[in-house]
Write a protein that holds these residues in place. Structure first.
Motif, PDB file in Angstrom:
ATOM      1  N   GLN A 115       5.881   4.303  -7.021  1.00 28.07           N
ATOM      2  CA  GLN A 115       6.668   5.231  -7.840  1.00 28.07           C
ATOM      3  C   GLN A 115       7.584   6.074  -6.960  1.00 28.07           C
ATOM      4  O   GLN A 115       8.777   6.232  -7.258  1.00 28.07           O
ATOM      5  N   ILE A 116       7.035   6.596  -5.868  1.00 32.49           N
ATOM      6  CA  ILE A 116       7.831   7.408  -4.954  1.00 32.49           C
ATOM      7  C   ILE A 116       8.934   6.564  -4.315  1.00 32.49           C
ATOM      8  O   ILE A 116      10.089   6.983  -4.225  1.00 32.49           O
ATOM      9  N   VAL A 117       8.584   5.356  -3.879  1.00 33.85           N
ATOM     10  CA  VAL A 117       9.574   4.475  -3.258  1.00 33.85           C
ATOM     11  C   VAL A 117      10.688   4.145  -4.238  1.00 33.85           C
ATOM     12  O   VAL A 117      11.870   4.141  -3.879  1.00 33.85           O
ATOM     13  N   GLY A 118      10.334   3.877  -5.491  1.00 37.32           N
ATOM     14  CA  GLY A 118      11.339   3.580  -6.500  1.00 37.32           C
ATOM     15  C   GLY A 118      12.301   4.740  -6.697  1.00 37.32           C
ATOM     16  O   GLY A 118      13.520   4.539  -6.823  1.00 37.32           O
ATOM     17  N   GLU A 119      11.762   5.950  -6.707  1.00 32.14           N
ATOM     18  CA  GLU A 119      12.608   7.131  -6.868  1.00 32.14           C
ATOM     19  C   GLU A 119      13.521   7.310  -5.661  1.00 32.14           C
ATOM     20  O   GLU A 119      14.702   7.663  -5.805  1.00 32.14           O
ATOM     21  N   GLY A 153       0.775  -1.236   0.000  1.00 33.72           N
ATOM     22  CA  GLY A 153       0.000   0.000   0.000  1.00 33.72           C
ATOM     23  C   GLY A 153       0.800   1.275   0.000  1.00 33.72           C
ATOM     24  O   GLY A 153       0.232   2.363   0.180  1.00 33.72           O
ATOM     25  N   LEU A 154       2.112   1.198  -0.225  1.00 28.28           N
ATOM     26  CA  LEU A 154       2.909   2.414  -0.365  1.00 28.28           C
ATOM     27  C   LEU A 154       2.896   2.852  -1.826  1.00 28.28           C
ATOM     28  O   LEU A 154       2.554   2.076  -2.720  1.00 28.28           O
ATOM     29  N   ASP A 155       3.268   4.092  -2.078  1.00 26.91           N
ATOM     30  CA  ASP A 155       3.339   4.601  -3.439  1.00 26.91           C
ATOM     31  C   ASP A 155       4.610   4.056  -4.083  1.00 26.91           C
ATOM     32  O   ASP A 155       5.719   4.516  -3.778  1.00 26.91           O
TER      33      ASP A 155
END
Length: 225
Positions: free
Chosen positions: A154-158, A150-152
């Motif tokens: 895309q943001i985590v990848g960045e 449930g985390l974002d």
């Protein structure tokens, strides 16, 4: 009135005892449902010197448990495999191909904590590594796991592609090493006393009850995140 209890669980995500310890902790909490317990996961790398790209698992384990230590690992593995079903765990040691560096996994745990999802993150990481044999040092795998809890993603990848919070994780780990933590899992109750190892749920529940009668220690903010 019963005090609330804060418990810091110092653990690594490639530690099989830590997954067993988490399941035992979950069971212990059910035994003390009348006590308010806050669980805070803290980072610890069993091998902080491991290259960031990790290493082939069999070669790594052969070097770590060579000669007389081979029997030690065999005994530990047999115990873990026997204890696992009772805790609802499925270890697949034979399927592990890669021993990852866990700094990125601990960064994910840190960010999951900001969303009150460290429990979900820990479970997802343990299962990914020990059951599904995924490389939890790999940014793509961690990004996928972030989305699954449930985390974002895309943001985590960045964030994972940057060095965001690497120093913070190292500093936090060093804080607990300086406290004397040398093995995981280690449970620290209200900053007052510690219990080490994947203890049975009853032992952990008793420790919670004991801690509930003690005021928490005021430790500055060195171990906070």
């Amino acid at each position: 009135m019963t005090q609330s209890v804060t418990v810091d669980i110092v653990a690594d995500l490639v530690c099989p005892w830590c997954w067993l310890g988490k399941r035992n902790w979950d069971a212990a909490l059910k035994q003390v449902s009348n006590i308010k317990v806050q669980t805070v996961w803290r980072p610890y790398q069993l091998d902080p010197a491991l290259a960031r790209e990790g290493a082939p698992y069999r070669d790594y384990m052969k070097a770590k448990f060579s000669d007389e230590k081979a029997e030690q690992w065999k005994a530990m593995r047999e115990y873990l495999e026997q204890a696992a079903p009772g805790a609802g765990i499925a270890f697949n040691f034979d399927g592990i191909k890669h021993r990852p560096n866990t700094l990125n996994a601990h960064r994910l745990m840190r960010w999951a904590g900001g969303q009150s999802k460290t429990d979900e993150a820990a479970e997802a990481l343990f299962e990914a590594f020990f059951k599904d044999n995924r490389d939890i040092g790999d940014i793509t795998v961690l990004t996928e796991l972030a989305g699954e809890i449930g985390l974002d993603s895309q943001i985590v990848g960045e964030l994972l592609a940057s060095d965001k919070d690497e120093k913070a994780v190292w500093d936090e780990e060093m804080f607990y090493r300086k406290l004397g933590v040398s093995g995981v899992p280690t449970y620290i109750f209200n900053g007052r006393f510690a219990v080490s190892g994947a203890q049975e749920p009853g032992v952990l529940a008793d420790a919670i009850r004991e801690a509930s009668q003690m005021p928490p220690e005021d430790n500055s903010e060195e171990g906070e995140v």
